[in-house]
Scaffold this active site. Structure first.
Site, PDB file in Angstrom:
ATOM      1  N   GLY A  12      -7.196  12.910   1.435  1.00  0.00           N
ATOM      2  CA  GLY A  12      -7.018  11.462   1.486  1.00  0.00           C
ATOM      3  C   GLY A  12      -8.072  10.668   0.741  1.00  0.00           C
ATOM      4  O   GLY A  12      -8.245   9.477   1.006  1.00  0.00           O
ATOM      5  N   SER A  13      -8.748  11.300  -0.229  1.00  0.00           N
ATOM      6  CA  SER A  13      -9.775  10.526  -0.946  1.00  0.00           C
ATOM      7  C   SER A  13      -9.145   9.377  -1.737  1.00  0.00           C
ATOM      8  O   SER A  13      -9.709   8.279  -1.795  1.00  0.00           O
ATOM      9  CB  SER A  13     -10.616  11.429  -1.852  1.00  0.00           C
ATOM     10  N   ASN A  14      -7.969   9.611  -2.303  1.00  0.00           N
ATOM     11  CA  ASN A  14      -7.293   8.506  -3.025  1.00  0.00           C
ATOM     12  C   ASN A  14      -6.833   7.429  -2.059  1.00  0.00           C
ATOM     13  O   ASN A  14      -6.950   6.241  -2.359  1.00  0.00           O
ATOM     14  CB  ASN A  14      -6.107   9.043  -3.831  1.00  0.00           C
ATOM     15  N   ASN A 102       3.686   7.677  -7.298  1.00  0.00           N
ATOM     16  CA  ASN A 102       2.918   8.893  -7.038  1.00  0.00           C
ATOM     17  C   ASN A 102       1.866   9.057  -8.126  1.00  0.00           C
ATOM     18  O   ASN A 102       1.995   8.500  -9.214  1.00  0.00           O
ATOM     19  CB  ASN A 102       3.868  10.105  -7.058  1.00  0.00           C
ATOM     20  N   HIS A 104      -0.041  12.201 -10.212  1.00  0.00           N
ATOM     21  CA  HIS A 104      -0.026  13.644 -10.471  1.00  0.00           C
ATOM     22  C   HIS A 104      -1.276  13.990 -11.291  1.00  0.00           C
ATOM     23  O   HIS A 104      -1.577  13.290 -12.265  1.00  0.00           O
ATOM     24  CB  HIS A 104       1.240  14.020 -11.244  1.00  0.00           C
ATOM     25  N   ASP A 145       8.099  15.056  -9.706  1.00  0.00           N
ATOM     26  CA  ASP A 145       7.357  14.676 -10.916  1.00  0.00           C
ATOM     27  C   ASP A 145       8.221  14.218 -12.087  1.00  0.00           C
ATOM     28  O   ASP A 145       7.797  14.298 -13.236  1.00  0.00           O
ATOM     29  CB  ASP A 145       6.464  15.848 -11.391  1.00  0.00           C
ATOM     30  N   GLU A 174      -8.588   9.537 -11.206  1.00  0.00           N
ATOM     31  CA  GLU A 174      -7.694   9.084 -10.121  1.00  0.00           C
ATOM     32  C   GLU A 174      -8.316   7.925  -9.356  1.00  0.00           C
ATOM     33  O   GLU A 174      -7.685   6.888  -9.134  1.00  0.00           O
ATOM     34  CB  GLU A 174      -7.420  10.239  -9.145  1.00  0.00           C
TER      35      GLU A 174
HETATM   36  C1  GRF Z   1      -4.773  14.337  -6.060  1.00  0.00           C
HETATM   37  O1  GRF Z   1      -5.254  15.218  -7.019  1.00  0.00           O
HETATM   38  C2  GRF Z   1      -3.451  13.785  -6.471  1.00  0.00           C
HETATM   39  O2  GRF Z   1      -3.322  13.649  -7.832  1.00  0.00           O
HETATM   40  C3  GRF Z   1      -2.531  14.844  -5.977  1.00  0.00           C
HETATM   41  O3  GRF Z   1      -3.064  15.275  -4.768  1.00  0.00           O
HETATM   42  C4  GRF Z   1      -4.472  15.069  -4.769  1.00  0.00           C
HETATM   43  C5  GRF Z   1      -4.838  14.282  -3.557  1.00  0.00           C
HETATM   44  O4  GRF Z   1      -6.214  14.255  -3.323  1.00  0.00           O
HETATM   45  N1  GRF Z   1      -1.171  14.370  -5.976  1.00  0.00           N
HETATM   46  P1  GRF Z   1      -6.796  13.400  -2.130  1.00  0.00           P
HETATM   47  O5  GRF Z   1      -6.139  13.893  -0.836  1.00  0.00           O
HETATM   48  O6  GRF Z   1      -6.457  11.965  -2.400  1.00  0.00           O
HETATM   49  O7  GRF Z   1      -8.263  13.643  -2.112  1.00  0.00           O
END
Ligand code: GRF
Length: 190
Positions: A12-14, A102, A104, A145, A174
């Site tokens: 969940g870092s994003n 999404n 990728h 995708d 990201e």
């Molecule tokens: C990311 O690399 C994203 O591109 C992919 O899954 C990963 C998620 O990372 N779809 P995080 O859980 O947000 O750290």
């Protein structure tokens, strides 16, 4: 007020970067973090960020319309997938046309499709001798995708880079771009 639901299955870092980005913006709210994985790191992050969590199992997701109905009831404007591992069911895609996006961790259409996630992507990129990788932010349809591409950013790969090195470079991209592109998509959808 615009309302975002973030779907995530992993760390969940994003999701957290997106939540941080909108934390001080009065007109956007992360209303919900949605996950299929009760052990995912994103659940702890959501609690810390005081964002409500919705957990579901495979049967609920694929054999009922409960999740779609709940998102509609909550007037969600945009669904953001951030490391969510399951294919979107068609009733959900149809209920949110061009409102699911999404990210990728590679330059689609290369290195996408079923089974191409996480470290598998970066291993394949390095094994193929690619000189660059990057991120692809795209709309989501019912196939992995393949939705329309919204944004890509590139990063160079040097011969000594391991898959972990590439993963790190891609993650920097990201975190840098995803929150901003989410905002653009949200605001363009008036
Ligand atoms: C990311 O690399 C994203 O591109 C992919 O899954 C990963 C998620 O990372 N779809 P995080 O859980 O947000 O750290």
């Amino acid at each position: 007020m615009k309302r975002i639901a973030i779907f995530a299955s992993g760390s969940g870092s994003n999701a957290e970067k997106i939540a941080d980005y909108f934390a001080n913006k009065a007109d956007v709210e992360i209303s919900l973090i949605v996950s299929n994985n009760p052990k995912a790191g994103v659940i702890d992050r959501a609690r810390r960020l005081h964002i409500p969590v919705l957990l579901f199992d495979r049967t609920t997701f694929y054999d009922t319309k409960r999740i779609t109905q709940l998102l509609l009831n909550q007037h969600i404007d945009l669904i953001v997938l951030a490391g969510f591992m399951w294919l979107m069911p068609s009733n959900l895609v149809r209920a949110f046309p061009n409102k699911i996006m999404n990210i990728h961790p590679a330059l689609l259409p290369k290195f996408g499709g079923k089974g191409m996630y996480g470290h598998f992507v970066h291993e394949a990129v390095v094994a193929a001798g690619e000189t660059e990788s990057g991120i692809t932010i795209h709309y989501v349809n019912e196939r992995y995708d393949e939705g329309q591409i919204i944004f890509q950013a590139h990063v160079s790969i040097v011969p000594s880079d391991t898959p972990d090195d590439v993963a790190h470079k891609v993650q920097v991209l990201e975190h840098l771009h995803y929150p901003r592109i989410v905002e653009e998509v949200l605001m363009n959808d008036e």
